[in-house]
Every structure is written in structure tokens, then in C-alpha cells.
Write a protein that holds these residues in place. Structure first.
Motif, short mmCIF file in Angstrom:
data_model
loop_
_atom_site.label_atom_id
_atom_site.label_comp_id
_atom_site.label_asym_id
_atom_site.label_seq_id
_atom_site.Cartn_x
_atom_site.Cartn_y
_atom_site.Cartn_z
N UNK A 15 0.87 -1.17 0.00
CA UNK A 15 0.00 0.00 0.00
C UNK A 15 0.91 1.23 0.00
N UNK A 16 0.85 2.00 -1.06
CA UNK A 16 1.69 3.19 -1.21
C UNK A 16 0.85 4.44 -0.94
N UNK A 17 1.12 5.10 0.16
CA UNK A 17 0.38 6.30 0.55
C UNK A 17 1.02 7.53 -0.10
N UNK A 18 0.28 8.14 -1.01
CA UNK A 18 0.77 9.32 -1.71
C UNK A 18 1.53 9.02 -2.99
N UNK A 19 1.63 7.76 -3.36
CA UNK A 19 2.39 7.38 -4.54
C UNK A 19 1.57 7.40 -5.82
N UNK A 20 2.23 7.10 -6.92
CA UNK A 20 1.59 7.08 -8.23
C UNK A 20 1.98 5.84 -9.00
N UNK A 21 1.13 5.37 -9.91
CA UNK A 21 1.51 4.25 -10.77
C UNK A 21 2.76 4.55 -11.58
N UNK A 22 2.94 5.79 -12.02
CA UNK A 22 4.11 6.16 -12.82
C UNK A 22 5.40 5.86 -12.08
N UNK A 23 5.44 6.17 -10.80
CA UNK A 23 6.65 5.93 -10.02
C UNK A 23 6.98 4.44 -9.95
N UNK A 24 5.96 3.61 -9.83
CA UNK A 24 6.21 2.16 -9.74
C UNK A 24 6.57 1.56 -11.09
N UNK A 25 6.11 2.17 -12.17
CA UNK A 25 6.53 1.69 -13.49
C UNK A 25 8.03 1.84 -13.68
N UNK A 26 8.59 2.87 -13.05
CA UNK A 26 10.02 3.14 -13.19
C UNK A 26 10.86 2.47 -12.10
N UNK A 27 10.21 1.74 -11.19
CA UNK A 27 10.93 1.14 -10.07
C UNK A 27 11.85 0.02 -10.55
N UNK A 28 13.00 -0.15 -9.92
CA UNK A 28 13.91 -1.23 -10.31
C UNK A 28 13.37 -2.61 -9.99
N UNK A 29 12.44 -2.69 -9.03
CA UNK A 29 11.80 -3.96 -8.68
C UNK A 29 10.30 -3.73 -8.63
N UNK A 30 9.52 -4.56 -9.30
CA UNK A 30 8.07 -4.44 -9.28
C UNK A 30 7.49 -5.44 -8.28
N UNK A 31 6.81 -4.98 -7.24
CA UNK A 31 6.19 -5.90 -6.28
C UNK A 31 5.09 -6.73 -6.92
N UNK A 32 4.60 -7.72 -6.19
CA UNK A 32 3.52 -8.56 -6.70
C UNK A 32 2.29 -7.73 -7.01
N UNK A 33 1.98 -6.77 -6.12
CA UNK A 33 0.86 -5.86 -6.38
C UNK A 33 1.03 -4.61 -5.54
N UNK A 34 0.66 -3.47 -6.12
CA UNK A 34 0.74 -2.19 -5.42
C UNK A 34 -0.60 -1.48 -5.52
N UNK A 35 -1.09 -0.98 -4.39
CA UNK A 35 -2.24 -0.09 -4.37
C UNK A 35 -1.71 1.30 -4.03
N UNK A 36 -1.88 2.24 -4.95
CA UNK A 36 -1.44 3.61 -4.70
C UNK A 36 -2.63 4.45 -4.23
N UNK A 37 -2.39 5.30 -3.24
CA UNK A 37 -3.42 6.19 -2.70
C UNK A 37 -2.96 7.62 -2.93
N UNK A 38 -3.76 8.40 -3.65
CA UNK A 38 -3.37 9.76 -3.97
C UNK A 38 -4.64 10.61 -4.13
N UNK A 39 -4.56 11.87 -3.72
CA UNK A 39 -5.70 12.78 -3.86
C UNK A 39 -5.90 13.24 -5.30
#
Length: 217
Positions: free
Chosen positions: A40-64
């Protein structure tokens, strides 16, 4: 050009890029099974995880920002919500998270009460967390890249924000600059420990000085 060389985290060779790489290396050292985690990523974005060196099994991003939820892809679920008063949709609220992650968000949520709410969200949704925030007493304010900005009187900070061309926050008129300055509150080590008393505080350093704080557990 100077702003790009210093502050662009996507530009290899920039200070921001190098800092992000070191932070990722420490995150993976502390959580070596990150690729298998539900995060669970508080304040994150899908774009940031697309560029991550490691992709977790699943990410839920929470953003306003509703723009962060426009592009849905496998393995990343964007949610438009307030991390301080989090109510996840039924499609994800029953999932167990292995880790709550947050990068440079805690200093933006607005005052002690909201920061405590944010910390409560972290503690509620997983047994493990990694919460990073810039350190108040690093000599260069990280959002504007201006030396000692965080210690100046409010009026001086607003004036600098109106004219200073570097950093992540663009120059603006007096009204917007006032809002920008009001919206950033850097934390001390004592404050960070008060919100995460059972966590280890890792000091991310630059030139030997603590640059940011990470509460990890």
C-alpha cells in the motif's frame, strides 16, 4: 540546466537520481522479498512504480490527485483517496498488505493532527512499513533547493518561492507561493519517532549529513 542536474530523479547522474538509487538499494536490503509483496503506497503514483527497479507482486497507490488513477495496469491499482482518513474501496479493502510505503508525503499532509492520522493509517494496514520524509535540519530545503529556507520567517519564504527558479516547486504569484510555503512542514527526528515509536529510524545521508528520515519496521 542546474535544476535538471540536481533535482531530476529520472536523469542519470543527477543528485536526485543518485539519492533515489541509494534509497532503493537500502529498501531492497531491508525487504529482500519486495518482489513478492502486496504494498500500500500512501501518496504514490503508478508512474513511479513503473520506473521502479523492482516491481512488487501488487501495489495499491493512494493519492488525492484523480489524474493518478487514469491509467490502470496489471499489478498496480490506483485509488483516489485521502491517506489520513483512508477508506479503501471494497475491491481492495479486504486485501492484506505486507508493507505500507510512503515517500516524501508526511511533510505535506498538514499539521500534527493530520500527521498522526497518517501514521495511524500506516500502523493499521500492515505490520511492516517504510515511511520517508526529508529531515528538517539538513542545510538545504529539498523542495526549493534553497539553503536554510525552512528556518527563515514566513514572509521571506514566500518571497523566495515567488522568484527562486530551482527545486520542485515552480515560481508563482503571491497567493500560490503562500499556499506552497504553508503546505510544507519538515519534521525533526523527535517528531518522527513520536509517530513511529516502534520503528527504527534510518538516516539517509548526503555528504555525511542526515538528509532524510525513514521510519521502517
Amino acid at each position: 540546466m542546474l535544476k535538471t542536474k540536481i533535482a531530476d530523479p529520472t536523469r542519470p547522474g543527477s543528485l536526485a537520481y543518485s539519492a533515489r538509487a541509494r534509497r532503493w538499494a537500502e529498501l531492497l536490503r531491508y525487504f529482500p522479498d519486495l518482489a513478492e509483496m502486496h504494498i500500500l503506497d500512501l501518496g504514490g503514483t503508478p508512474t513511479a512504480w513503473r520506473a521502479a527497479p523492482v516491481r512488487p507482486a501488487h501495489v495499491v497507490t493512494v493519492n488525492l490527485d484523480p489524474h493518478t488513477a487514469r491509467h490502470v495496469e496489471v499489478g498496480i491499482t490506483p485509488v483516489v483517496a485521502d491517506a489520513c482518513e483512508l477508506s479503501l474501496p471494497a475491491t481492495v479493502s479486504t486485501k492484506k498488505f505486507d508493507l505500507v510505503y510512503s515517500n516524501s508525503v508526511l511533510e505535506h499532509v498538514g499539521g500534527h493532527y493530520r500527521r498522526q492520522q497518517f501514521a495511524d493509517t500506516v500502523h493499521t494496514h500492515a505490520d511492516h512499513h517504510w515511511v520517508q520524509t526529508p529531515y528538517r535540519y539538513f542545510p538545504v530545503e529539498p523542495h526549493w533547493l534553497f539553503p536554510g529556507l525552512q528556518w527563515l520567517p514566513f514572509r521571506a519564504r514566500v518571497a523566495i518561492s515567488q522568484h527562486w527558479p530551482y527545486g520542485h516547486i515552480p515560481r508563482a504569484g503571491h497567493f500560490q507561493a503562500t499556499r506552497d510555503v504553508q503546505e510544507v512542514e519538515l519534521l525533526s527526528v523527535a517528531e518522527m519517532r513520536s509517530y513511529f515509536p516502534a520503528s527504527t529510524i534510518w538516516f539517509e545521508r548526503f555528504a555525511g549529513l542526515p538528509k532524510s528520515l525513514v521510519a521502517r519496521k
